[in-house]
Scaffold this motif. Sequence first.
Motif, PDB file in Angstrom:
ATOM      1  N   UNK A  15      -8.958  -0.202  11.354  1.00  0.00           N
ATOM      2  CA  UNK A  15      -8.914   0.807  10.304  1.00  0.00           C
ATOM      3  C   UNK A  15      -8.893   0.166   8.917  1.00  0.00           C
ATOM      4  N   UNK A  16      -8.004  -0.796   8.712  1.00  0.00           N
ATOM      5  CA  UNK A  16      -7.831  -1.348   7.361  1.00  0.00           C
ATOM      6  C   UNK A  16      -9.003  -2.226   6.954  1.00  0.00           C
ATOM      7  N   UNK A  17      -9.751  -2.745   7.926  1.00  0.00           N
ATOM      8  CA  UNK A  17     -10.931  -3.550   7.582  1.00  0.00           C
ATOM      9  C   UNK A  17     -12.010  -2.722   6.913  1.00  0.00           C
ATOM     10  N   UNK A  18     -11.936  -1.399   7.015  1.00  0.00           N
ATOM     11  CA  UNK A  18     -12.903  -0.517   6.380  1.00  0.00           C
ATOM     12  C   UNK A  18     -12.516  -0.163   4.950  1.00  0.00           C
ATOM     13  N   UNK A  19     -11.327  -0.568   4.516  1.00  0.00           N
ATOM     14  CA  UNK A  19     -10.830  -0.181   3.196  1.00  0.00           C
ATOM     15  C   UNK A  19     -11.212  -1.214   2.135  1.00  0.00           C
ATOM     16  N   UNK A  20     -11.580  -0.762   0.927  1.00  0.00           N
ATOM     17  CA  UNK A  20     -11.999  -1.694  -0.122  1.00  0.00           C
ATOM     18  C   UNK A  20     -10.954  -2.755  -0.460  1.00  0.00           C
ATOM     19  N   UNK A  21      -9.703  -2.365  -0.493  1.00  0.00           N
ATOM     20  CA  UNK A  21      -8.634  -3.310  -0.852  1.00  0.00           C
ATOM     21  C   UNK A  21      -7.822  -3.756   0.361  1.00  0.00           C
ATOM     22  N   UNK A  33      -7.773   6.869   0.932  1.00  0.00           N
ATOM     23  CA  UNK A  33      -7.082   5.691   0.399  1.00  0.00           C
ATOM     24  C   UNK A  33      -8.038   4.518   0.262  1.00  0.00           C
ATOM     25  N   UNK A  34      -7.770   3.655  -0.723  1.00  0.00           N
ATOM     26  CA  UNK A  34      -8.550   2.422  -0.847  1.00  0.00           C
ATOM     27  C   UNK A  34      -7.783   1.226  -0.295  1.00  0.00           C
ATOM     28  N   UNK A  35      -6.517   1.456   0.084  1.00  0.00           N
ATOM     29  CA  UNK A  35      -5.683   0.365   0.590  1.00  0.00           C
ATOM     30  C   UNK A  35      -4.522   0.961   1.372  1.00  0.00           C
ATOM     31  N   UNK A  36      -4.010   0.162   2.295  1.00  0.00           N
ATOM     32  CA  UNK A  36      -2.916   0.624   3.158  1.00  0.00           C
ATOM     33  C   UNK A  36      -1.785  -0.405   3.123  1.00  0.00           C
ATOM     34  N   UNK A  37      -0.603   0.066   2.782  1.00  0.00           N
ATOM     35  CA  UNK A  37       0.593  -0.762   2.857  1.00  0.00           C
ATOM     36  C   UNK A  37       1.288  -0.424   4.172  1.00  0.00           C
ATOM     37  N   UNK A  93       0.988  -8.510  -6.676  1.00  0.00           N
ATOM     38  CA  UNK A  93      -0.353  -8.691  -7.233  1.00  0.00           C
ATOM     39  C   UNK A  93      -1.351  -7.778  -6.539  1.00  0.00           C
ATOM     40  N   UNK A  94      -1.231  -7.680  -5.216  1.00  0.00           N
ATOM     41  CA  UNK A  94      -2.118  -6.813  -4.440  1.00  0.00           C
ATOM     42  C   UNK A  94      -1.903  -5.348  -4.810  1.00  0.00           C
ATOM     43  N   UNK A  95      -0.649  -4.935  -4.919  1.00  0.00           N
ATOM     44  CA  UNK A  95      -0.352  -3.544  -5.266  1.00  0.00           C
ATOM     45  C   UNK A  95      -0.899  -3.172  -6.643  1.00  0.00           C
ATOM     46  N   UNK A  96      -0.898  -4.128  -7.568  1.00  0.00           N
ATOM     47  CA  UNK A  96      -1.403  -3.853  -8.910  1.00  0.00           C
ATOM     48  C   UNK A  96      -2.900  -3.555  -8.902  1.00  0.00           C
ATOM     49  N   UNK A  97      -3.612  -4.074  -7.892  1.00  0.00           N
ATOM     50  CA  UNK A  97      -5.053  -3.817  -7.786  1.00  0.00           C
ATOM     51  C   UNK A  97      -5.367  -2.525  -7.037  1.00  0.00           C
ATOM     52  N   UNK A  98      -4.413  -2.037  -6.276  1.00  0.00           N
ATOM     53  CA  UNK A  98      -4.644  -0.842  -5.459  1.00  0.00           C
ATOM     54  C   UNK A  98      -4.734   0.399  -6.334  1.00  0.00           C
ATOM     55  N   UNK A  99      -5.757   1.177  -6.114  1.00  0.00           N
ATOM     56  CA  UNK A  99      -5.944   2.391  -6.911  1.00  0.00           C
ATOM     57  C   UNK A  99      -5.443   3.641  -6.179  1.00  0.00           C
ATOM     58  N   UNK A 100      -5.634   3.686  -4.857  1.00  0.00           N
ATOM     59  CA  UNK A 100      -5.211   4.848  -4.075  1.00  0.00           C
ATOM     60  C   UNK A 100      -4.506   4.364  -2.805  1.00  0.00           C
ATOM     61  N   UNK A 101      -3.366   3.716  -2.962  1.00  0.00           N
ATOM     62  CA  UNK A 101      -2.674   3.188  -1.778  1.00  0.00           C
ATOM     63  C   UNK A 101      -1.938   4.278  -1.005  1.00  0.00           C
ATOM     64  N   UNK A 102      -1.817   4.056   0.291  1.00  0.00           N
ATOM     65  CA  UNK A 102      -1.004   4.897   1.163  1.00  0.00           C
ATOM     66  C   UNK A 102      -0.110   3.975   1.980  1.00  0.00           C
ATOM     67  N   UNK A 103       1.125   4.400   2.189  1.00  0.00           N
ATOM     68  CA  UNK A 103       2.058   3.659   3.031  1.00  0.00           C
ATOM     69  C   UNK A 103       2.056   4.276   4.429  1.00  0.00           C
TER      70      UNK A 103
END
Length: 277
Positions: free
Chosen positions: A103-109, A21-25, A209-219
């Motif tokens: 964990x999330x500090x390591x993610x691009x988004x 993932x590139x981002x975590x919700x 706005x944040x979700x629109x930038x996320x390419x590979x989000x995981x919840x």
Amino acid sequence: MTNADAMDDACREAAELISHADSLLVTAGAGIGIDSGLPDFRGDNGFWQAYPALGKLGMRFYEIANPNAFLTMPEVAWGFYGHRLQLYRATVPHEGFTQLLRLVRKMPNGCFVFTSNVDGQFQKAGFAAERMVECHGSIHHLQCMNGCGRPPWPAEGFEPVVDTGNCRLLSTLPSCPACGGLARPHILMFGDWDWDSRHAERQQARLQTWLARAKRPVVIEIGAGTAIPTVRYFGEAAGCPLIRLNPMECAVGMARDIGIPLGALEGITRITGALLP
């Protein structure tokens, strides 16, 4: 395969999902706070055990968590919410919050938090306030009961003195700095048509706005039940893979999703342990 083996496999699958993932919700309900010692009002008995004075009065949670209570019995209503405010101010977020933040500090988004909790524990743990949706508001802010137009304001100057045995506020009732009317918590309550939703709407706009930038989000959904399913519905509607941590209600509806019957601290620890050095 034993239950323990199945649990290990599920945690490894969740870690693998997050690793791509590139981002975590992060979506969270009341269950995330249990490991910090916060009460979880599951049914009337659980609520009355936490607040025996309200049990003696036969008051249910939906009756005290109601704006009408501030009109008919303001000292009792503020006895309940004043105690909760004191409790949340004193509570230290459990280690799972810190592990999740690492964990999330390591993610691009990075991450965004969507929570129905009003306790401010994510912010206290170091999560950015500008990446937060508190869909039911926050106990750390107040709003005017008169609807005078004054935006919600911080509750920092309010230091409630509560008779916990009788669930009554002993100190002066908080008032609106604009009109002098009674103040209430900036929390969406039951039967609440006057909650000021403007701040939550701005938070929601930032999330979109944040979700629109996320390419590979995981919840990753933590401690969100089905009794008030706001958090569950939001995470499921995000349209991306979902990891559900819930010791009692972890079933998922799609093959790509992962349900893990663990509480917040243990579940986060086991998942992040497979990812972090």
